[in-house]
Design an enzyme around this catalytic site. Structure first.
Site, PDB file in Angstrom:
ATOM      1  N   CYS A 160      97.641-112.359 -36.024  1.00 12.44           N
ATOM      2  CA  CYS A 160      96.992-111.167 -36.587  1.00 12.44           C
ATOM      3  C   CYS A 160      97.887-110.386 -37.548  1.00 12.44           C
ATOM      4  CB  CYS A 160      96.533-110.248 -35.469  1.00 12.44           C
ATOM      5  SG  CYS A 160      95.570-111.098 -34.214  1.00 12.44           S
ATOM      6  N   PHE A 202      99.301-111.701 -31.525  1.00 11.74           N
ATOM      7  CA  PHE A 202      99.658-112.657 -30.480  1.00 11.74           C
ATOM      8  C   PHE A 202     100.971-113.335 -30.890  1.00 11.74           C
ATOM      9  CE2 PHE A 202      95.331-113.873 -28.367  1.00 11.74           C
ATOM     10  CZ  PHE A 202      95.336-112.658 -27.705  1.00 11.74           C
TER      11      PHE A 202
END
Length: 416
Positions: A163, A397
């Site tokens: 992300c 993540f």
């Protein structure tokens, strides 16, 4: 205030996403915020473990426009990149030495649509794969296609940091411009992750907002709320032309905004559980890089995906950095969903729109508030404000954290 490092000028922006196609569509959507969510197609529910989830996909008009950027050698993520870049490049209209210009692009999973359709073709249809399958799948496909399209012969880098991918691309391009390695960068990110196999994988993680847990599509993504139910995956792209101020001024270009600060860190602790300490470090790095103090930040575009662990860790990070004076916060994933590798770029465009419109975007569905996030100043409606600097967070993540700081464009008198 400490000494600031040189800024980069943003001279072109292009976007395509759940809120529509084009920079103006994004600006208009921030003025009239709505949640752009729908259900996954019924046909996807036939697969084992398929989640009955909400998604944030392109509208019909954007789909039609995207077709002109599709070819036998472009995956959907690549076509999105070409669409966003075409707008940014046309707006900037740069003249540049090709070897002094590079591409810095972010994507979480590259040509995922082609990967998934390839498996289906091979294992279900028992048909041979198409000749251009490899170049459609490869992670640097979009960056390579952008370089070919605009004849950019300098560095060509792809960042895959979940992300934080496109936020990393923006930050690294800023460093390259400061170092004098290039004069101009075509920067951004694209992601096209709406496919049944991938949604089943996300469903297995149990982080998606689904029809079992949400009353309506309008309440599918509720950052900072005690009623949050998970994230909504979206698709799209955002592109920027970044230039050194010297290069832009020499050709008479004007900035839309400036990128002035970049901080990055890794939690080095967990693949999926964000850590407040790493986020604090990234934010403080960005402030130091920009030569700013916390009180200089007018508003924060939070990463805020609408998950319990992510929202709370970020709220704690903001409290540690800003103390009792946390600036107003917005979580625009409540409007456009989570574009994963493209999220940092799209939300950078949101930050530029905030600076141009002097507007703090809305956070939809944040009430009733999670008491652990109660100190954050968020609103369900856009608010006018006097903004000079905006902070944008992208926390991924893998524990990768990126914070960027954008500054309102200087007046013509300041740059003449």
């Amino acid at each position: 205030m400490s000494s600031a490092s040189p800024a980069a000028w943003i001279t072109g922006i292009g976007t395509i996403g759940p809120q529509g196609s084009g920079w103006q569509a994004l600006c208009d959507a921030l003025q009239q915020p709505t949640a752009c969510f729908s259900h996954v197609p019924e046909s996807w529910l036939q697969y084992p473990g398929a989640p009955d989830a909400f998604i944030a996909s392109l509208n019909a008009e954007s789909e039609q426009e995207l077709r002109q950027f599709e070819s036998v050698s472009t995956d959907r993520a690549c076509a999105l990149a070409l669409r966003a870049a075409s707008e940014a490049w046309a707006q900037a209209a740069p003249a540049v030495d090709p070897r002094r210009a590079g591409v810095y692009w972010g994507t979480g999973m590259g040509g995922l649509h082609t990967t998934e359709s390839g498996y289906h073709r091979l294992l279900v249809d028992h048909a041979p794969l198409r000749p251009m399958t490899v170049v459609r799948i490869m992670g640097n496909s979009a960056a390579a296609q952008l370089a070919i399209q605009y004849k950019l012969q300098g560095p060509n880098h792809t960042y895959s940091v979940a992300c934080a991918s496109s936020a990393s691309a923006l930050g690294e391009a800023l460093l390259a411009l400061r170092a004098g390695r290039i004069d101009l960068a075509l920067v951004g990110g694209s992601e096209a992750m709406l496919a049944p196999g991938v949604m089943a994988a996300w469903g297995a993680l149990r982080v998606l907002s689904t029809r079992k847990t949400v009353e309506s599509a309008e309440l599918a993504c509720r950052p900072f709320s005690s009623k949050r139910s998970g994230l909504v995956i979206g698709e799209g792209a955002a592109a920027f032309v970044l230039e050194s101020p010297r290069h832009a001024m020499a050709r008479g270009a004007r900035p839309l905004a400036e990128l002035v600060g970049y901080g990055t860190s890794c939690d080095a602790a967990s693949l999926v559980h964000p850590q407040t300490a790493g986020q604090v470090y990234a934010i403080r790095q960005a402030l130091d890089d920009a030569g700013l103090q916390p009180q200089d930040i007018g508003t924060v575009n939070a990463h805020a995906t609408g998950t319990d662990a992510g929202d709370v860790a970020e709220a704690q990070a903001l409290e540690q950095v800003f103390g009792a004076a946390i600036p107003p916060v917005s979580a625009t994933k409540s409007q456009h969903g989570h574009l994963l590798g493209a999220a940092g770029a799209l939300e950078a465009a949101v930050c530029v729109a905030s600076l141009q419109q002097q507007l703090i975007p809305a956070t939809l569905g944040s009430e009733p508030r999670d008491e652990r996030c109660a100190r954050l100043d968020v609103s369900a409606h856009p608010r006018t404000a006097s903004l000079e600097y905006v902070l944008s967070n992208s926390f991924a993540f893998g524990g990768s954290n990126v914070s960027l700081i954008f500054k309102r464009a200087p007046s013509s008198q300041d740059t003449d």
